[in-house]
Design a protein around this motif. Structure first.
Motif, short mmCIF file in Angstrom:
data_model
loop_
_atom_site.label_atom_id
_atom_site.label_comp_id
_atom_site.label_asym_id
_atom_site.label_seq_id
_atom_site.Cartn_x
_atom_site.Cartn_y
_atom_site.Cartn_z
N SER A 1 0.82 -1.22 0.00
CA SER A 1 0.00 0.00 0.00
C SER A 1 0.84 1.26 0.00
CB SER A 1 -0.94 0.00 1.21
OG SER A 1 -1.78 -1.13 1.20
N ARG A 2 2.09 1.12 0.37
CA ARG A 2 3.02 2.26 0.36
C ARG A 2 3.22 2.80 -1.05
NH1 ARG A 2 8.58 1.82 3.91
NH2 ARG A 2 9.38 3.95 3.58
N VAL A 3 3.01 1.94 -2.05
CA VAL A 3 3.13 2.37 -3.44
C VAL A 3 1.81 2.25 -4.20
CG1 VAL A 3 5.58 1.77 -3.52
CG2 VAL A 3 3.89 0.11 -4.31
N CYS A 4 0.94 1.33 -3.78
CA CYS A 4 -0.33 1.12 -4.48
C CYS A 4 -1.34 0.51 -3.52
CB CYS A 4 -0.14 0.21 -5.70
SG CYS A 4 -1.68 -0.16 -6.58
N ALA A 5 -2.25 1.34 -3.04
CA ALA A 5 -3.24 0.87 -2.06
C ALA A 5 -4.18 -0.16 -2.65
CB ALA A 5 -4.04 2.06 -1.52
N ALA A 6 -4.42 -0.09 -3.96
CA ALA A 6 -5.31 -1.06 -4.60
C ALA A 6 -4.72 -2.46 -4.54
CB ALA A 6 -5.56 -0.64 -6.05
N THR A 7 -3.43 -2.57 -4.76
CA THR A 7 -2.77 -3.88 -4.66
C THR A 7 -2.78 -4.36 -3.22
OG1 THR A 7 -1.36 -3.29 -6.53
CG2 THR A 7 -0.66 -5.15 -5.18
N GLY A 8 -2.60 -3.44 -2.27
CA GLY A 8 -2.64 -3.81 -0.86
C GLY A 8 -3.98 -4.39 -0.45
N VAL A 9 -5.07 -3.78 -0.91
CA VAL A 9 -6.39 -4.27 -0.50
C VAL A 9 -6.75 -5.55 -1.23
CG1 VAL A 9 -7.93 -3.08 -2.16
CG2 VAL A 9 -8.68 -3.48 0.19
N THR A 10 -6.19 -5.78 -2.42
CA THR A 10 -6.40 -7.06 -3.09
C THR A 10 -5.91 -8.20 -2.21
OG1 THR A 10 -6.23 -6.14 -5.32
CG2 THR A 10 -5.73 -8.48 -5.07
N LEU A 11 -4.70 -8.03 -1.67
CA LEU A 11 -4.14 -9.07 -0.80
C LEU A 11 -4.90 -9.15 0.52
CD1 LEU A 11 -1.91 -11.21 -0.41
CD2 LEU A 11 -0.52 -9.41 0.64
N SER A 12 -5.26 -7.98 1.08
CA SER A 12 -5.96 -7.96 2.37
C SER A 12 -7.29 -8.69 2.30
CB SER A 12 -6.17 -6.51 2.81
OG SER A 12 -6.86 -6.45 4.03
N ALA A 13 -8.09 -8.38 1.28
CA ALA A 13 -9.40 -9.03 1.15
C ALA A 13 -9.25 -10.52 0.87
CB ALA A 13 -10.20 -8.37 0.03
N HIS A 14 -8.27 -10.87 0.06
CA HIS A 14 -8.02 -12.28 -0.27
C HIS A 14 -7.64 -13.08 0.97
CE1 HIS A 14 -6.39 -15.75 -2.46
NE2 HIS A 14 -5.33 -15.66 -1.67
N LEU A 15 -6.74 -12.52 1.78
CA LEU A 15 -6.24 -13.26 2.94
C LEU A 15 -7.19 -13.23 4.12
CD1 LEU A 15 -2.40 -12.51 3.12
CD2 LEU A 15 -3.48 -14.75 3.15
N SER A 16 -7.57 -12.04 4.56
CA SER A 16 -8.32 -11.95 5.82
C SER A 16 -9.80 -12.22 5.66
CB SER A 16 -8.10 -10.58 6.47
OG SER A 16 -8.62 -9.55 5.65
N LEU A 17 -10.39 -11.77 4.55
CA LEU A 17 -11.84 -11.90 4.40
C LEU A 17 -12.27 -13.20 3.75
CD1 LEU A 17 -12.87 -8.29 3.29
CD2 LEU A 17 -12.73 -9.25 5.59
N ALA A 18 -11.54 -13.64 2.74
CA ALA A 18 -11.94 -14.86 2.03
C ALA A 18 -11.29 -16.11 2.61
CB ALA A 18 -11.59 -14.73 0.54
N SER A 19 -9.96 -16.07 2.81
CA SER A 19 -9.24 -17.26 3.28
C SER A 19 -9.37 -17.46 4.79
CB SER A 19 -7.75 -17.14 2.93
OG SER A 19 -7.57 -16.84 1.57
N GLY A 20 -9.33 -16.35 5.54
CA GLY A 20 -9.33 -16.44 7.00
C GLY A 20 -10.48 -17.23 7.59
N PRO A 21 -11.73 -16.97 7.17
CA PRO A 21 -12.85 -17.72 7.74
C PRO A 21 -12.80 -19.21 7.42
CG PRO A 21 -13.61 -15.72 6.67
CD PRO A 21 -12.17 -15.88 6.30
N ILE A 22 -12.28 -19.55 6.23
CA ILE A 22 -12.18 -20.98 5.88
C ILE A 22 -11.16 -21.66 6.78
CG2 ILE A 22 -11.62 -22.62 4.05
CD1 ILE A 22 -12.59 -20.55 2.02
N PHE A 23 -10.06 -20.97 7.06
CA PHE A 23 -9.07 -21.55 7.97
C PHE A 23 -9.64 -21.67 9.38
CE2 PHE A 23 -5.62 -20.89 11.10
CZ PHE A 23 -4.91 -22.05 10.86
N ALA A 24 -10.37 -20.67 9.84
CA ALA A 24 -10.87 -20.64 11.22
C ALA A 24 -12.07 -21.56 11.44
CB ALA A 24 -11.23 -19.21 11.62
N PHE A 25 -12.94 -21.68 10.45
CA PHE A 25 -14.21 -22.39 10.66
C PHE A 25 -14.43 -23.56 9.70
CE2 PHE A 25 -14.88 -18.00 12.05
CZ PHE A 25 -15.39 -18.18 13.32
#
Length: 382
Positions: free
Chosen positions: A77-101
């Motif tokens: 995000s220091r250079v491109c916030a759009a790329t940062g949020v792509t990874l954030s949503a992929h990891l924490s929102l989509a992958s995280g719940p599958i790992f946890a539940f």
């Protein structure tokens, strides 16, 4: 209390910083202008192991932690916030719940592909009539034999249209409200699942944001995440982790704007000297630096607590609130340092300012976060 990053975390930080500078930064302005998502960049992140940072190697991850994930989002995000949020949503929102539940079948079938980066993930909670009031959703899921039939729509889907796997929340019992919400893992090719309009946005323009629609979309019963009726709990817990990612994104945006402002202040001359030597500018930059570092410490604390298995909901609310407000303030000040040039697309600070605004809005508006934090001040009293 140890504030030093581990050797592994420092390696990840340097690796992502180098990648961001060499691979992401050169095309950031162009992709923003064209509103163009670059799947090739995501594939390159996967090759570095970034798409599975906190997940065990068993499921295709690299077995690191949530602080490393936050560091990676910050550096992107220091250079491109759009790329940062792509990874954030992929990891924490989509992958995280599958790992946890998720069940073992769900982890092997879906988490592995997400962690390896062969699949891109997205998260569908918000609807046209239910944003902060998530329990008021109208999307329904009706049991039909060994499937659930989903009908409804979701909006503001980060990675929408590009993602392969979507975590969708729907009501299996409208009368039960939040106790009737369930979570479903939906593949983009499931019959009845379609992508709606792509939103045109103020910032993070190279991150696709779309509507998604479900018209008699049939989802196998083995794709229910957790138990039927657990969806609201899953959604709220997921947002806690997601806020760590957005806080990191905000820190990265603010740091990028500060970096640009400092460099410009050294080069720009007025009245025969660099403007960095003028107290009005140097003090402004000092205040910006203090706020960025404070936001970083709050963000790292929340991510560290998540890594350690400690409660972190209140800390993530605080970090996201403070970091996003900081990002908006610091980027605005960066534009001021640049003067009239800061308003022009020739320089990156106008993009940083546009990108910063959304961090005050998604993963819980800052008004909602103030409500979350204030409730912790009066437990059981109000």
């Amino acid at each position: 209390m140890d504030f030093l990053l581990s050797e592994e975390q420092r390696v990840i930080q340097k690796t992502v910083r180098d990648f961001a500078q060499k691979e992401v930064a050169p095309s950031a302005a162009e992709r923003d202008e064209e509103e163009r998502f670059d799947r090739h960049l995501f594939t390159k992140m996967a090759e570095l192991g970034l798409t599975g940072i906190p997940w065990p190697e068993t499921y295709g991850g690299i077995g690191s932690d949530y602080l490393s994930y936050a560091i990676a989002v910050e550096e992107l995000s220091r250079v491109c916030a759009a790329t940062g949020v792509t990874l954030s949503a992929h990891l924490s929102l989509a992958s995280g719940p599958i790992f946890a539940f998720g069940t073992e079948y769900q982890k092997e079938t879906y988490l592995t592909g997400l962690a390896e980066g062969t699949k891109l993930g997205a998260y569908g909670l918000t609807e046209p009539g239910s944003g902060s009031d998530a329990a008021a959703m109208k999307t329904t899921a009706v049991k039909d034999g060994r499937h659930f039939v989903l009908n409804g729509s979701k909006v503001f889907i980060t990675n929408g249209g590009e993602a392969d796997i979507y975590l969708i929340f729907a009501s299996t019992s409208l009368e039960k409200k939040q106790r009737g919400v369930s979570a479903f893992i939906v593949e983009k090719d499931f019959p009845g699942f379609t992508i709606g309009k792509k939103e045109r946005k103020l910032g993070i323009r190279s991150s696709p944001t779309t509507e998604i629609r479900m018209n008699n979309c049939r989802v196998p019963e083995e794709n229910v995440l957790g138990n039927v009726g657990d969806g609201f709990k899953i959604a709220m817990q997921t947002l806690d982790g997601g806020r760590n990612g957005i806080a990191a994104q905000a820190v990265g945006i603010a740091q990028g704007a500060l970096d640009a402002a400092v460099q410009y202040a050294k080069e720009r001359k007025q009245f025969g000297k660099p403007i960095a030597k003028m107290q009005g500018i140097s003090f402004k930059l000092a205040d910006m630096a203090v706020k960025v570092e404070a936001a970083r410490l709050l963000t790292y604390q929340a991510a560290w607590r998540e890594s350690e298995g400690l409660s972190y909901g209140n800390e993530s609310a605080m970090s996201k609130l403070f970091a996003s407000d900081t990002a908006m303030e610091v980027t605005t000040e960066a534009v001021q340092v640049f003067g009239g040039y800061g308003y022009m697309k020739e320089y990156p600070v106008e993009r940083f300012m546009r990108d910063a605004k959304v961090t005050q809005l998604y993963e819980g508006t800052n008004e909602i976060l103030r409500s979350v934090i204030s409730k912790q001040l009066f437990p059981g009293d109000l």
